[in-house]
Design a protein around this motif. Structure first.
Motif, PDB file in Angstrom:
ATOM      1  N   TYR A   1      26.300  36.941  35.356  1.00 22.19           N
ATOM      2  CA  TYR A   1      25.275  37.989  35.454  1.00 22.19           C
ATOM      3  C   TYR A   1      23.938  37.561  34.855  1.00 22.19           C
ATOM      4  O   TYR A   1      23.216  38.368  34.269  1.00 22.19           O
ATOM      5  CB  TYR A   1      25.770  39.260  34.759  1.00 22.19           C
TER       6      TYR A   1
ATOM      7  N   PHE B   1      19.976  36.059  34.759  1.00 18.83           N
ATOM      8  CA  PHE B   1      18.731  36.458  35.407  1.00 18.83           C
ATOM      9  C   PHE B   1      18.021  35.217  35.953  1.00 18.83           C
ATOM     10  O   PHE B   1      18.186  34.110  35.402  1.00 18.83           O
ATOM     11  CB  PHE B   1      17.800  37.142  34.401  1.00 18.83           C
TER      12      PHE B   1
ATOM     13  N   ARG C   1      15.469  33.313  27.795  1.00 14.03           N
ATOM     14  CA  ARG C   1      14.958  34.194  28.851  1.00 14.03           C
ATOM     15  C   ARG C   1      13.435  34.052  28.924  1.00 14.03           C
ATOM     16  O   ARG C   1      12.714  34.461  28.023  1.00 14.03           O
ATOM     17  CB  ARG C   1      15.342  35.646  28.611  1.00 14.03           C
TER      18      ARG C   1
ATOM     19  N   LEU D   1      26.653  43.508  30.657  1.00 14.82           N
ATOM     20  CA  LEU D   1      25.858  42.536  31.405  1.00 14.82           C
ATOM     21  C   LEU D   1      25.798  42.858  32.889  1.00 14.82           C
ATOM     22  O   LEU D   1      24.764  42.681  33.538  1.00 14.82           O
ATOM     23  CB  LEU D   1      26.415  41.126  31.188  1.00 14.82           C
ATOM     24  N   LYS D   2      26.918  43.347  33.410  1.00 16.08           N
ATOM     25  CA  LYS D   2      26.956  43.707  34.830  1.00 16.08           C
ATOM     26  C   LYS D   2      25.988  44.850  35.122  1.00 16.08           C
ATOM     27  O   LYS D   2      25.226  44.809  36.090  1.00 16.08           O
ATOM     28  CB  LYS D   2      28.378  44.100  35.241  1.00 16.08           C
TER      29      LYS D   2
ATOM     30  N   GLU E   1      23.362  45.739  33.375  1.00 15.87           N
ATOM     31  CA  GLU E   1      21.983  45.265  33.197  1.00 15.87           C
ATOM     32  C   GLU E   1      21.511  44.524  34.439  1.00 15.87           C
ATOM     33  O   GLU E   1      20.379  44.710  34.899  1.00 15.87           O
ATOM     34  CB  GLU E   1      21.883  44.357  31.968  1.00 15.87           C
ATOM     35  N   ARG E   2      22.375  43.689  34.981  1.00 18.15           N
ATOM     36  CA  ARG E   2      22.015  42.924  36.172  1.00 18.15           C
ATOM     37  C   ARG E   2      21.827  43.853  37.374  1.00 18.15           C
ATOM     38  O   ARG E   2      20.885  43.688  38.154  1.00 18.15           O
ATOM     39  CB  ARG E   2      23.104  41.892  36.471  1.00 18.15           C
ATOM     40  N   GLU E   3      22.715  44.839  37.518  1.00 21.09           N
ATOM     41  CA  GLU E   3      22.607  45.778  38.635  1.00 21.09           C
ATOM     42  C   GLU E   3      21.343  46.619  38.526  1.00 21.09           C
ATOM     43  O   GLU E   3      20.708  46.940  39.537  1.00 21.09           O
ATOM     44  CB  GLU E   3      23.847  46.673  38.684  1.00 21.09           C
TER      45      GLU E   3
ATOM     46  N   ASN F   1      18.540  44.462  39.696  1.00 21.44           N
ATOM     47  CA  ASN F   1      18.606  44.343  41.162  1.00 21.44           C
ATOM     48  C   ASN F   1      18.048  45.584  41.842  1.00 21.44           C
ATOM     49  O   ASN F   1      17.310  45.490  42.830  1.00 21.44           O
ATOM     50  CB  ASN F   1      20.052  44.110  41.610  1.00 21.44           C
TER      51      ASN F   1
END
Length: 215
Positions: free
Chosen positions: A31, A33, A52, A143-144, A146-148, A151
């Motif tokens: 996940y 960035f 990051r 983390l999932k 946050e990534r979604e 997106n």
């Protein structure tokens, strides 16, 4: 558990982070960035450390100071690498990390080896490691999620940009049509093609003359 650190402030506001163990590393790999840069001690076991970058920045934008912070943190979190001098730390963009089903948990490869860079770390610098550790924060992020969320925000931004593009194109089309109409109107109003009232009067017969011709 993920550990977050702050790079030296004079280089800007940059966050460095790493997982507690190989299972967190697996989540970070999955996940990540597009702005993340991955660091690891070359040919030795070590923590997977990430930097990051700011949105729009690339690996070429890493300053020497921030690069040194990341390399020192990787070395300090390698059981073997922390004991010896003159080690190499490899780093590459997150998007270049390759994960296959046959790999062990936390293990990664690369899609393109030419995108992998190396920095030599001669020795551990306690001043740097201690400074980074003073900024250390522990979190249990989703983390999932946050990534979604990222997106979804990117999709919404692309949708807005597409709508703005279509609106600009429609305005440009209407302006072209208006300009074409103006050019057409101007063509009809060319002086050589127009007849004045005076010219009409000069070439026309009076009513009396018409009556005389009729008689």
């Amino acid at each position: 558990m993920v550990f977050y650190f702050k790079a030296r402030p004079e280089c800007g506001d940059y966050t460095i982070f790493m997982g507690l163990d190989k299972f967190e590393n697996e989540e970070l790999i999955k996940y990540g960035f597009p702005e993340d840069i991955w660091f690891h001690v070359d040919k030795m076991s070590s923590a997977h450390v990430y930097l990051r970058m700011h949105k729009g920045q690339t690996i070429d934008d890493i300053s020497e100071g921030v690069l040194e912070d990341c390399a020192q943190l990787v070395k300090a979190n390698s059981i073997q690498g922390n004991k010896v001098n003159n080690i190499d730390v490899v780093y590459t963009p997150w998007a270049n990390l390759k994960k296959t089903a046959s790999m062990d948990v936390g293990q990664v490869g690369f899609y393109n080896s030419k995108m992998v860079r190396t920095v030599r770390v001669e020795k551990r610098i306690n001043e740097i490691v201690n400074r980074l550790n003073r900024t250390k924060v522990e979190r249990n992020p989703d983390l999932k999620a946050e990534r979604e969320a990222v997106n979804a925000a990117e999709r919404a931004e692309r949708k807005l940009q597409l709508r703005d593009k279509k609106r600009r194109e429609e305005l440009e089309r209407l302006e072209k049509e208006r300009q074409a109409e103006l050019r057409s109107y101007k063509g009809l109003m060319v002086a050589e093609k127009m007849t004045s009232n005076k010219q009409i009067a000069a070439t026309s017969k009076s009513l009396q003359e018409l009556e005389e011709d009729f008689m």
